[in-house]
Design a protein around this motif. Structure first.
Motif, PDB file in Angstrom:
ATOM      1  N   ARG A 221       1.255  -1.647   0.163  1.00 59.47           N
ATOM      2  CA  ARG A 221      -0.048  -0.265   0.108  1.00 59.47           C
ATOM      3  C   ARG A 221       0.775   1.406   0.087  1.00 59.47           C
ATOM      4  O   ARG A 221       0.242   2.582  -1.058  1.00 59.47           O
ATOM      5  N   ALA A 222       1.793   1.466   1.271  1.00 57.57           N
ATOM      6  CA  ALA A 222       2.961   2.725   1.383  1.00 57.57           C
ATOM      7  C   ALA A 222       3.411   2.707  -0.649  1.00 57.57           C
ATOM      8  O   ALA A 222       4.098   3.978  -0.701  1.00 57.57           O
ATOM      9  N   VAL A 223       3.605   1.697  -1.003  1.00 59.26           N
ATOM     10  CA  VAL A 223       4.997   1.635  -2.590  1.00 59.26           C
ATOM     11  C   VAL A 223       3.979   1.943  -3.609  1.00 59.26           C
ATOM     12  O   VAL A 223       4.095   3.027  -4.330  1.00 59.26           O
ATOM     13  N   SER A 224       2.810   1.838  -3.532  1.00 60.41           N
ATOM     14  CA  SER A 224       1.647   2.329  -4.537  1.00 60.41           C
ATOM     15  C   SER A 224       1.556   3.496  -4.675  1.00 60.41           C
ATOM     16  O   SER A 224       1.186   4.156  -3.862  1.00 60.41           O
ATOM     17  N   GLU A 225       0.996   3.926  -5.622  1.00 56.65           N
ATOM     18  CA  GLU A 225       0.802   4.912  -6.182  1.00 56.65           C
ATOM     19  C   GLU A 225      -0.424   5.626  -5.594  1.00 56.65           C
ATOM     20  O   GLU A 225      -0.941   6.946  -4.797  1.00 56.65           O
ATOM     21  N   ARG A 226      -1.256   4.885  -5.194  1.00 57.00           N
ATOM     22  CA  ARG A 226      -2.842   4.703  -5.179  1.00 57.00           C
ATOM     23  C   ARG A 226      -2.544   5.192  -3.227  1.00 57.00           C
ATOM     24  O   ARG A 226      -3.596   5.300  -2.691  1.00 57.00           O
ATOM     25  N   GLY A 227      -1.654   4.481  -2.691  1.00 54.06           N
ATOM     26  CA  GLY A 227      -1.615   4.651  -1.430  1.00 54.06           C
ATOM     27  C   GLY A 227      -0.851   5.520  -1.084  1.00 54.06           C
ATOM     28  O   GLY A 227       0.071   5.884   0.632  1.00 54.06           O
ATOM     29  N   GLY A 228      -0.238   6.853  -1.515  1.00 52.16           N
ATOM     30  CA  GLY A 228       0.852   7.838  -2.007  1.00 52.16           C
ATOM     31  C   GLY A 228       2.527   7.976  -1.979  1.00 52.16           C
ATOM     32  O   GLY A 228       2.892   8.289  -1.420  1.00 52.16           O
ATOM     33  N   GLY A 229       2.362   6.472  -3.114  1.00 55.00           N
ATOM     34  CA  GLY A 229       3.823   6.136  -2.589  1.00 55.00           C
ATOM     35  C   GLY A 229       4.621   6.941  -4.236  1.00 55.00           C
ATOM     36  O   GLY A 229       4.462   7.837  -4.371  1.00 55.00           O
ATOM     37  N   LEU A 230       5.258   5.641  -5.259  1.00 56.69           N
ATOM     38  CA  LEU A 230       5.452   5.820  -5.828  1.00 56.69           C
ATOM     39  C   LEU A 230       4.344   5.704  -6.990  1.00 56.69           C
ATOM     40  O   LEU A 230       3.702   5.321  -8.164  1.00 56.69           O
ATOM     41  N   PRO A 231       4.750   7.117  -7.788  1.00 53.53           N
ATOM     42  CA  PRO A 231       3.817   7.201  -9.161  1.00 53.53           C
ATOM     43  C   PRO A 231       4.038   6.254 -10.380  1.00 53.53           C
ATOM     44  O   PRO A 231       5.366   5.705 -10.479  1.00 53.53           O
ATOM     45  N   SER A 232       2.869   5.746 -10.833  1.00 54.51           N
ATOM     46  CA  SER A 232       2.885   4.692 -11.964  1.00 54.51           C
ATOM     47  C   SER A 232       2.745   3.321 -11.370  1.00 54.51           C
ATOM     48  O   SER A 232       3.099   2.698 -11.971  1.00 54.51           O
ATOM     49  N   VAL A 233       2.952   3.440 -10.242  1.00 53.30           N
ATOM     50  CA  VAL A 233       3.449   2.056  -9.853  1.00 53.30           C
ATOM     51  C   VAL A 233       2.305   1.236  -9.186  1.00 53.30           C
ATOM     52  O   VAL A 233       1.137   1.630  -7.762  1.00 53.30           O
ATOM     53  N   GLN A 234       1.939  -0.072  -9.759  1.00 53.20           N
ATOM     54  CA  GLN A 234      -0.019  -0.493  -8.942  1.00 53.20           C
ATOM     55  C   GLN A 234       1.132  -2.046  -7.517  1.00 53.20           C
ATOM     56  O   GLN A 234       2.192  -2.339  -8.235  1.00 53.20           O
ATOM     57  N   ALA A 235       1.010  -1.952  -6.888  1.00 55.52           N
ATOM     58  CA  ALA A 235       1.233  -3.175  -6.318  1.00 55.52           C
ATOM     59  C   ALA A 235       0.604  -3.973  -5.110  1.00 55.52           C
ATOM     60  O   ALA A 235      -0.605  -3.540  -4.614  1.00 55.52           O
ATOM     61  N   MET A 236       0.638  -4.849  -4.820  1.00 56.12           N
ATOM     62  CA  MET A 236      -0.358  -6.241  -4.028  1.00 56.12           C
ATOM     63  C   MET A 236       0.922  -6.476  -2.824  1.00 56.12           C
ATOM     64  O   MET A 236       1.625  -6.811  -3.127  1.00 56.12           O
ATOM     65  N   GLY A 237       0.113  -7.468  -1.875  1.00 61.34           N
ATOM     66  CA  GLY A 237       1.163  -7.986  -0.900  1.00 61.34           C
ATOM     67  C   GLY A 237       0.006  -9.455  -0.505  1.00 61.34           C
ATOM     68  O   GLY A 237      -0.985  -9.559  -0.618  1.00 61.34           O
TER      69      GLY A 237
END
Length: 303
Positions: A221-237
């Motif tokens: 969540r912290a890495v993803s753009e949606r969570g305020g992290g890196l732009p253009s990155v989506q991530a799941m744990g």
């Protein structure tokens, strides 16, 4: 085969099965029987996720005949739907159907419009001929909706078994949004298919040495753009077995934010959780490598 003016399309086809060898043989045989022109340049298998990804490449020809990639992909989808019972599938990666996701990317001199038209044709084939609800995204969708948005609408990100597992078909066959092609209700043995067209996307997964899936989800969540992290990155744990979880990432603009930045941020966040991290990995080759593999295979076939 001359390269400068060749228009190439790439298709990434994700199947919800990796443990049934007979099913995979049937799918791969369908690819080889596609009438020529399409080349499978990679297969990535993940048994923990119970998922396999195929990468196909073919030229976009100006002839009125359907592009070879359309024929090959439809054959593989047909074989997968015949060989796999989605209702019996289980794994630690989310999925929406026996054939979970099909994405087309332009390569070489092709444009996004070229592959968007191809994606739309394949979606119509699956919906009309194979009678499976099919949803479009990206340049193939009239409003350009994203893959993440249609997945979210369809409940893709919510495990339905034991907190970190996706098992069987949904309990209801009522879809929350109408498909772009195919019937209104999905067959339980097949599920639904999502088909899209986008610019190149890199898939990069980072292992974290813990069995704590919630920790992986916090990091993702912290890495993803949606969570305020890196732009253009989506991530799941996601759980990955053997005391390891993964932060599984889609890099939507890898020229802007690449794997090194993702790796570094995951390492920093994991350290804050008191966790160690392994070296991440790509699930496919680079664009240049894929183009090179295609031309080598095509040259060998012609020879």
């Amino acid at each position: 085969m001359a390269r400068p003016t060749t228009l190439l399309a790439c298709c990434k086809l994700y199947i919800s099965e990796s443990r049934n060898d007979a099913a995979l043989r049937a799918i791969e045989q369908a690819a080889r029987g596609g009438g020529g022109g399409a080349v499978v340049v990679n297969r990535f298998t993940d048994d923990a996720y119970n998922r396999v990804g195929y990468t196909l490449v073919a030229p976009l020809t100006p002839s009125p005949a359907p592009p070879p990639l359309r024929h090959a992909v439809l054959g593989m989808v047909r074989a997968a739907l015949e060989a796999i019972d989605f209702g019996a599938h289980a794994g630690t990666h989310p999925r929406l159907g026996a054939v979970d996701h099909i994405c087309f990317h332009p390569l070489a001199h092709a444009s996004l419009r070229h592959v968007a038209d191809l994606a739309g044709a394949v979606a119509a084939d699956i919906g009309d001929e194979l009678q499976v609800p099919t949803f479009l995204y990206g340049a193939a969708h009239r409003e350009g909706r994203t893959l993440a948005s249609i997945r979210r609408q369809l409940g893709y990100f919510k495990p339905n078994s034991s907190g970190d597992q996706w098992r069987g078909a949904p309990e209801t066959d009522a879809l929350p949004v109408a498909p772009d092609a195919g019937p209104e209700r999905p067959p339980r043995s097949k599920g639904v298919v999502v088909v899209g067209a986008t610019s190149w996307v890199d898939n990069y997964n980072v292992p974290v040495h813990t069995g704590d899936v919630e920790a992986a989800r916090r990091i993702a969540r912290a890495v993803s753009e949606r969570g305020g992290g890196l732009p253009s990155v989506q991530a799941m744990g996601l759980a990955h077995g053997g005391g390891v979880v993964e932060v599984a990432c889609n890099l939507l603009d890898p020229a802007r934010v690449g794997a090194e930045q993702v790796q570094g941020m995951v390492e920093r966040l994991a350290a804050g959780e008191g966790l160690s991290v392994g070296k991440g990995y790509f699930t496919d080759f680079s664009q240049d490598k894929i183009v090179d593999l295609y031309f080598r295979s095509a040259a060998n076939t012609e020879g």
